[in-house]
Design an enzyme around this catalytic site. Structure first.
Site, PDB file in Angstrom:
ATOM      1  NE  ARG A  35     -51.779  -6.654  51.424  1.00  0.00           N
ATOM      2  CZ  ARG A  35     -52.729  -7.436  51.931  1.00  0.00           C
ATOM      3  NH1 ARG A  35     -52.963  -8.614  51.374  1.00  0.00           N
ATOM      4  NH2 ARG A  35     -53.433  -7.048  52.970  1.00  0.00           N
ATOM      5  CD  GLU A  97     -56.567 -12.368  60.584  1.00  0.00           C
ATOM      6  OE1 GLU A  97     -57.165 -11.919  59.589  1.00  0.00           O
ATOM      7  OE2 GLU A  97     -55.326 -12.548  60.626  1.00  0.00           O
TER       8      GLU A  97
END
Length: 294
Positions: A35, A97
Site C-alpha cells: 500500500r 476478489e
C-alpha cells in the site's frame, strides 16, 4: 460528460457518483505489503494519466467484512490489476476478489492484468510453499471447497501474461503498466457502426497480411472507389489489433486534414496517440519525423 470524482467514506476509495458508475481500473492488493510503496506509485501514475481507478484506501486487512461495494466495483471496472505480493494469499479478501475477477473474465466482460511483485508465477501457481502454505491455513476457517475455488483462480491467473519487477524501480514499472492500460482502454475508441455484415473475410485477409507476430514493419494499402468501406475496414482491423502494441494511433482522412492544417498538426496527433502526451512540442516537420522514429 465529465464524471465527478468524490471520496467514499466507507472504503476511502475513489468513486464517481452512484454505485453503477464505471471505473477504468480496479486495484487488488495486500495492504501491508504494497500500500505505501508500489501500489501507491501505480495508483498515482494512473490517476495522473486521467485513468479512473478504484482503490480501497482504508483497507480490509484489519478484519472487517468485505463490503458489497468491492464486488460491485469489480463488476463496474474494465481492467482489474491484482498485485501479487508475498502475503497476498494470506488475505482471504484478496482471494475473494481474485476469484470474482476470474469469474467475470470468463464472460469476456473484464480484462485481468496480473503483476508479480516480489513473487514468481510459480509461487502463485502453488508450485512452491509461498502461497500453498497460506491456502492450507485458510482451509481451517473457510473450508476445503472455498479454498479449492481460490486455488483454481490462482492457477488460472498465471496463464495470463503479466508483469514482474525485473530489477526495475517502482516508478518505472508503474509508468510501463500505465502506458499499457492506456493502450487497452483506447482499443475501442474508434467508433464503428453496429451489426456490420460481410466484413469478416476482408478483416481476416488484412490481419493475415499484417501478421503482427513478426518483428518487421508492414505497410498495407487499401485501394478502391469511394464509399465501398475502406475506412470502416481499417477501423475494424485497428480495433482488433491495437491491444498487441505498446502504442497505437488511428488518423482518418489524412489528405483532407493535411490540406486544412499543417503536416505538423498530424504529426503531433500521431505522437500524442503513441505517448499519451497531450502537449507534444515539435518545431518542424523534420523534427516531427525524428520524434516519430524514436
Amino acid at each position: 460528460m465529465k464524471r465527478k470524482r468524490s471520496s467514499s467514506p466507507e472504503t476511502g476509495s475513489t468513486s464517481h457518483g452512484s454505485s453503477g458508475t464505471e471505473y477504468d481500473v480496479f486495484l487488488s492488493f495486500r495492504g501491508p505489503d504494497t500500500r505505501a510503496n508500489f501500489t501507491d506509485s501505480l495508483y498515482r501514475t494512473l490517476v495522473d494519466k486521467c485513468i479512473d481507478v478504484f482503490i480501497d484506501k482504508q483497507g480490509i486487512d484489519v478484519g472487517e467484512e468485505i463490503g458489497p461495494e468491492i464486488f460491485q466495483a469489480i463488476d463496474n471496472s474494465k481492467i482489474c490489476i491484482p498485485i501479487f505480493s508475498r502475503d497476498y494469499a494470506s488475505s482471504s479478501w484478496c482471494l475473494r476478489e481474485l476469484e470474482h475477477m476470474m469469474q467475470r473474465r470468463k464472460t469476456n466482460e473484464l480484462e485481468v492484468m496480473p503483476i508479480f511483485y516480489d513473487v514468481e508465477p510459480s509461487d502463485v501457481k502453488l508450485e512452491t510453499r509461498v502461497y500453498a502454505d497460506a491456502l492450507t491455513l485458510h482451509k481451517e476457517k473457510h473450508g476445503a471447497e472455498i479454498v479449492q475455488r481460490w486455488a483454481e483462480a490462482l492457477r488460472e491467473v498465471t496463464g495470463i501474461k503479466g508483469w514482474d519487477t525485473e530489477n526495475r524501480g517502482d516508478g518505472t514499472l508503474a509508468h510501463l503498466i500505465a502506458q499499457k492500460v492506456l493502450v487497452k482502454l483506447k482499443v475501442s475508441c474508434v467508433d464503428i457502426a453496429d451489426h456490420l455484415v460481410g466484413m469478416d473475410g476482408s478483416v481476416n485477409e488484412v490481419v493475415n497480411l499484417l501478421n503482427v507476430e513478426f518483428e518487421d514493419v508492414r505497410l498495407i494499402g487499401l485501394w478502391g472507389m469511394g464509399g465501398i468501406g475502406k475506412t470502416t475496414l481499417a477501423k475494424v482491423v485497428y480495433n482488433k489489433l491495437s491491444s498487441n502494441f505498446d502504442g497505437c494511433g488511428f488518423i482518418p482522412n489524412v489528405r483532407e486534414a493535411s490540406q486544412g492544417s499543417s503536416i505538423m498538426d498530424l504529426q503531433r496527433r500521431l505522437i500524442s496517440d503513441f505517448t499519451s502526451d497531450t502537449e507534444v512540442r515539435i518545431s518542424s516537420i523534420d523534427h516531427g519525423k525524428n520524434t516519430i522514429k524514436k
